[in-house]
Each structure stands twice: as C-alpha cells, then as structure tokens.
Design a protein around this motif. Structure first.
Motif, PDB file in Angstrom:
ATOM      1  N   VAL A   7      43.426  -1.234  47.359  1.00 18.06           N
ATOM      2  CA  VAL A   7      43.262   0.232  47.066  1.00 18.06           C
ATOM      3  C   VAL A   7      42.886   0.894  48.449  1.00 18.06           C
ATOM      4  CG1 VAL A   7      41.606   1.813  46.052  1.00 18.06           C
ATOM      5  CG2 VAL A   7      42.201  -0.549  44.822  1.00 18.06           C
ATOM      6  N   ARG A   8      43.541   2.029  48.696  1.00 14.11           N
ATOM      7  CA  ARG A   8      43.285   2.809  49.813  1.00 14.11           C
ATOM      8  C   ARG A   8      42.199   3.766  49.595  1.00 14.11           C
ATOM      9  NH1 ARG A   8      48.951   5.061  51.612  1.00 14.11           N
ATOM     10  NH2 ARG A   8      50.016   3.030  51.702  1.00 14.11           N
ATOM     11  N   LYS A   9      41.429   3.792  50.813  1.00 18.18           N
ATOM     12  CA  LYS A   9      40.217   4.510  50.715  1.00 18.18           C
ATOM     13  C   LYS A   9      40.788   5.941  51.157  1.00 18.18           C
ATOM     14  CE  LYS A   9      37.314   1.003  52.798  1.00 18.18           C
ATOM     15  NZ  LYS A   9      36.632   0.405  54.075  1.00 18.18           N
ATOM     16  N   PRO A  10      40.097   6.920  50.623  1.00 17.83           N
ATOM     17  CA  PRO A  10      40.333   8.366  50.895  1.00 17.83           C
ATOM     18  C   PRO A  10      40.401   8.556  52.292  1.00 17.83           C
ATOM     19  CG  PRO A  10      38.629   8.420  49.469  1.00 17.83           C
ATOM     20  CD  PRO A  10      39.003   6.894  49.814  1.00 17.83           C
ATOM     21  N   ILE A  11      41.413   8.849  53.205  1.00 17.00           N
ATOM     22  CA  ILE A  11      41.455   9.115  54.575  1.00 17.00           C
ATOM     23  C   ILE A  11      42.082  10.500  54.998  1.00 17.00           C
ATOM     24  CG2 ILE A  11      41.805   8.249  56.964  1.00 17.00           C
ATOM     25  CD1 ILE A  11      41.288   5.383  55.836  1.00 17.00           C
ATOM     26  N   ASP A  12      41.742  11.187  55.663  1.00 13.85           N
ATOM     27  CA  ASP A  12      42.465  12.327  55.918  1.00 13.85           C
ATOM     28  C   ASP A  12      43.168  12.167  57.370  1.00 13.85           C
ATOM     29  OD1 ASP A  12      43.180  15.045  56.476  1.00 13.85           O
ATOM     30  OD2 ASP A  12      41.627  15.842  57.500  1.00 13.85           O
ATOM     31  N   TYR A  13      44.614  11.906  57.135  1.00 17.05           N
ATOM     32  CA  TYR A  13      45.515  11.818  58.048  1.00 17.05           C
ATOM     33  C   TYR A  13      46.225  13.024  58.301  1.00 17.05           C
ATOM     34  CZ  TYR A  13      45.301   6.671  57.241  1.00 17.05           C
ATOM     35  OH  TYR A  13      44.909   5.388  57.330  1.00 17.05           O
ATOM     36  N   SER A  14      45.903  14.441  58.147  1.00 15.30           N
ATOM     37  CA  SER A  14      46.738  15.459  58.254  1.00 15.30           C
ATOM     38  C   SER A  14      46.812  15.828  59.734  1.00 15.30           C
ATOM     39  CB  SER A  14      45.705  16.805  57.570  1.00 15.30           C
ATOM     40  OG  SER A  14      44.498  16.766  58.281  1.00 15.30           O
ATOM     41  N   ALA A  15      45.805  15.598  60.504  1.00 16.28           N
ATOM     42  CA  ALA A  15      46.079  15.721  61.913  1.00 16.28           C
ATOM     43  C   ALA A  15      47.131  14.976  62.499  1.00 16.28           C
ATOM     44  CB  ALA A  15      44.741  15.439  62.767  1.00 16.28           C
ATOM     45  N   MET A  16      47.310  13.695  62.010  1.00 15.34           N
ATOM     46  CA  MET A  16      48.078  12.503  62.589  1.00 15.34           C
ATOM     47  C   MET A  16      49.684  13.227  62.052  1.00 15.34           C
ATOM     48  SD  MET A  16      48.745   8.306  62.061  1.00 15.34           S
ATOM     49  CE  MET A  16      48.958   8.522  60.295  1.00 15.34           C
ATOM     50  N   PHE A  17      49.666  13.562  60.669  1.00 16.41           N
ATOM     51  CA  PHE A  17      50.830  14.252  60.447  1.00 16.41           C
ATOM     52  C   PHE A  17      51.483  15.397  60.885  1.00 16.41           C
ATOM     53  CE2 PHE A  17      49.587  12.426  55.742  1.00 16.41           C
ATOM     54  CZ  PHE A  17      49.849  11.008  56.321  1.00 16.41           C
ATOM     55  N   VAL A  18      50.618  16.239  61.302  1.00 11.46           N
ATOM     56  CA  VAL A  18      50.894  17.452  62.197  1.00 11.46           C
ATOM     57  C   VAL A  18      51.390  16.971  63.402  1.00 11.46           C
ATOM     58  CG1 VAL A  18      50.005  19.542  63.395  1.00 11.46           C
ATOM     59  CG2 VAL A  18      49.248  18.959  61.119  1.00 11.46           C
ATOM     60  N   ASP A  29      54.889  15.533  63.037  1.00  7.23           N
ATOM     61  CA  ASP A  29      55.968  16.561  62.779  1.00  7.23           C
ATOM     62  C   ASP A  29      56.286  17.273  64.101  1.00  7.23           C
ATOM     63  OD1 ASP A  29      56.169  16.665  60.074  1.00  7.23           O
ATOM     64  OD2 ASP A  29      54.563  17.850  59.694  1.00  7.23           O
ATOM     65  N   THR A  30      55.440  17.513  65.011  1.00  7.03           N
ATOM     66  CA  THR A  30      55.824  17.757  66.494  1.00  7.03           C
ATOM     67  C   THR A  30      56.810  16.927  67.174  1.00  7.03           C
ATOM     68  OG1 THR A  30      53.339  19.023  66.489  1.00  7.03           O
ATOM     69  CG2 THR A  30      54.691  18.692  68.485  1.00  7.03           C
ATOM     70  N   GLU A  51      55.642   7.363  71.654  1.00 13.82           N
ATOM     71  CA  GLU A  51      54.577   8.309  71.088  1.00 13.82           C
ATOM     72  C   GLU A  51      54.091   8.329  69.743  1.00 13.82           C
ATOM     73  OE1 GLU A  51      53.037  10.497  73.127  1.00 13.82           O
ATOM     74  OE2 GLU A  51      54.171   9.463  74.573  1.00 13.82           O
ATOM     75  N   ILE A  52      54.911   7.835  68.799  1.00 13.61           N
ATOM     76  CA  ILE A  52      54.290   7.318  67.471  1.00 13.61           C
ATOM     77  C   ILE A  52      53.722   6.454  67.556  1.00 13.61           C
ATOM     78  CG2 ILE A  52      55.325   6.663  65.240  1.00 13.61           C
ATOM     79  CD1 ILE A  52      57.751   8.291  65.365  1.00 13.61           C
ATOM     80  N   GLY A  53      53.950   5.202  68.674  1.00 14.54           N
ATOM     81  CA  GLY A  53      53.226   4.175  68.586  1.00 14.54           C
ATOM     82  C   GLY A  53      51.740   4.474  69.238  1.00 14.54           C
ATOM     83  N   ARG A  54      51.824   5.628  70.215  1.00 16.40           N
ATOM     84  CA  ARG A  54      50.446   5.927  70.812  1.00 16.40           C
ATOM     85  C   ARG A  54      49.633   6.707  69.479  1.00 16.40           C
ATOM     86  NH1 ARG A  54      48.610  10.594  71.865  1.00 16.40           N
ATOM     87  NH2 ARG A  54      50.572  11.676  71.876  1.00 16.40           N
ATOM     88  N   LEU A  55      50.174   7.568  68.833  1.00 24.16           N
ATOM     89  CA  LEU A  55      49.532   8.421  67.609  1.00 24.16           C
ATOM     90  C   LEU A  55      48.830   7.381  66.552  1.00 24.16           C
ATOM     91  CD1 LEU A  55      51.696  11.127  66.839  1.00 24.16           C
ATOM     92  CD2 LEU A  55      49.520  11.246  67.680  1.00 24.16           C
ATOM     93  N   VAL A  56      49.731   6.119  66.252  1.00 20.55           N
ATOM     94  CA  VAL A  56      49.214   5.183  65.222  1.00 20.55           C
ATOM     95  C   VAL A  56      48.133   4.358  65.986  1.00 20.55           C
ATOM     96  CG1 VAL A  56      49.906   3.322  63.833  1.00 20.55           C
ATOM     97  CG2 VAL A  56      51.464   5.362  64.062  1.00 20.55           C
TER      98      VAL A  56
END
Length: 176
Positions: free
Chosen positions: A3-14, A17-18, A32-37
C-alpha cells in the motif's frame, strides 16, 4: 499487499516533463531522470516516475519501473566519478546496463566502458568479454594522452593559432 503512502510527487513530475520536452540525447535524458529519482528519499520514486512517464508519454518506450531503477543506479554509480560518467555517456544504454549489472570493480567498470566505446562492442560481445575477463588481456588505446617532445613541440607551434587544428604527421607539414 503493498500500500503506497500518499506522497506528493508533483515537483518530480514537473521536472520529468521539463526533461522530456528538452529533446536531450538518450543517455543524457536517462542520466538526468536517474538524478531526479535518486534525489527522492522515497523507495517508490522510481515506480511513481515510471507510471507517470508511461501515462504521460505513451508513445515513448524505455520507462518501465525496472529501467528507471537502472537509471537511478546509473546516476548513483557515476555521480562521484565525472570522467567515467562522461565516457559512459558516449556508449549506448544497453551496453551501460550490461556493465552496470556485472560484478565489476569501479576500475574494471571504467575499463569496459572505454573498451565498449573504442571497439564498438554489441551487448552480446560485451557480455562475453566480461565473462572472459578481457580487461586482463587487452590494452586500450588512450589517444587522449599526448606525449610532447622537443621535436614535435616545434611542429605544434604552426597550428597553435588555428581554431580547429588538424593533426598531420610532421614530415607533411611546411614548418621549419
């Protein structure tokens, strides 16, 4: 059941997208994706990023959870070795994954990255070379290391002012 905890990933998603709209070469994008994750402390960041990328960019392949974990590991492996990272960026993702997943020391990993680029080894050929311990038998050509002597220093003066010099053997130059 996970069960996933509610985490805000919106900054990572933005940020994802960039990166996706930046039209980066594959290796640079994956790094760069590896760095973000990697920057995210949550264990599920790679899975969340994979789900987001697959949903937002359905026509683009290569964003499975497993591959995003590889991108994270790629970044973490080379973040403290920029010269090895730069060399790794010159070979393909498949070759990098083979090297990353093999049980190699950092020095051996750097050698196989250099060799894969120098010899253009395919995935299968690279796998076989690793099994055969090719790093113990093959000496790589390090063309970046230049040896200057008094004899060839004089010929280098002729091209010192050129913006894009071309190296030619000394006997073919018109320098005194």
């Amino acid at each position: 059941m996970n069960v996933r905890k509610p985490i805000d990933y919106s900054a990572m998603f933005v940020a994802l997208d960039t990166l996706m709209t930046a039209d980066l070469p594959q290796m640079e994008l994956y790094c760069e994706i590896g760095r973000l994750v990697s920057d995210r402390p949550e264990k599920g960041a790679a899975v969340a990023a994979a789900e987001y990328l697959c949903g937002a960019y359905p026509d683009t392949s290569g964003f499975s959870p497993r591959n995003l974990r590889r991108m994270r590991e790629f970044y973490r492996t080379y973040e403290s070795a920029p010269e090895v990272l730069a060399e790794a960026m010159t070979i393909g993702w498949t070759q990098n994954v083979v090297i990353l997943e093999a049980e190699l020391t950092p020095q051996e990993r750097a050698w196989y990255i250099k060799a894969a680029g120098q010899f253009g080894w395919s995935k299968l050929e690279l796998q076989q070379r690793i099994v055969d311990h090719a790093h113990l038998e093959i000496v790589l050509d390090f063309a970046d290391e230049v040896c200057y002597t008094e004899e060839n220093t004089a010929s280098m003066e002729c091209i010192a002012n050129d913006k894009d010099p071309v190296c030619v053997p000394r006997q073919y130059t018109s320098c005194p």
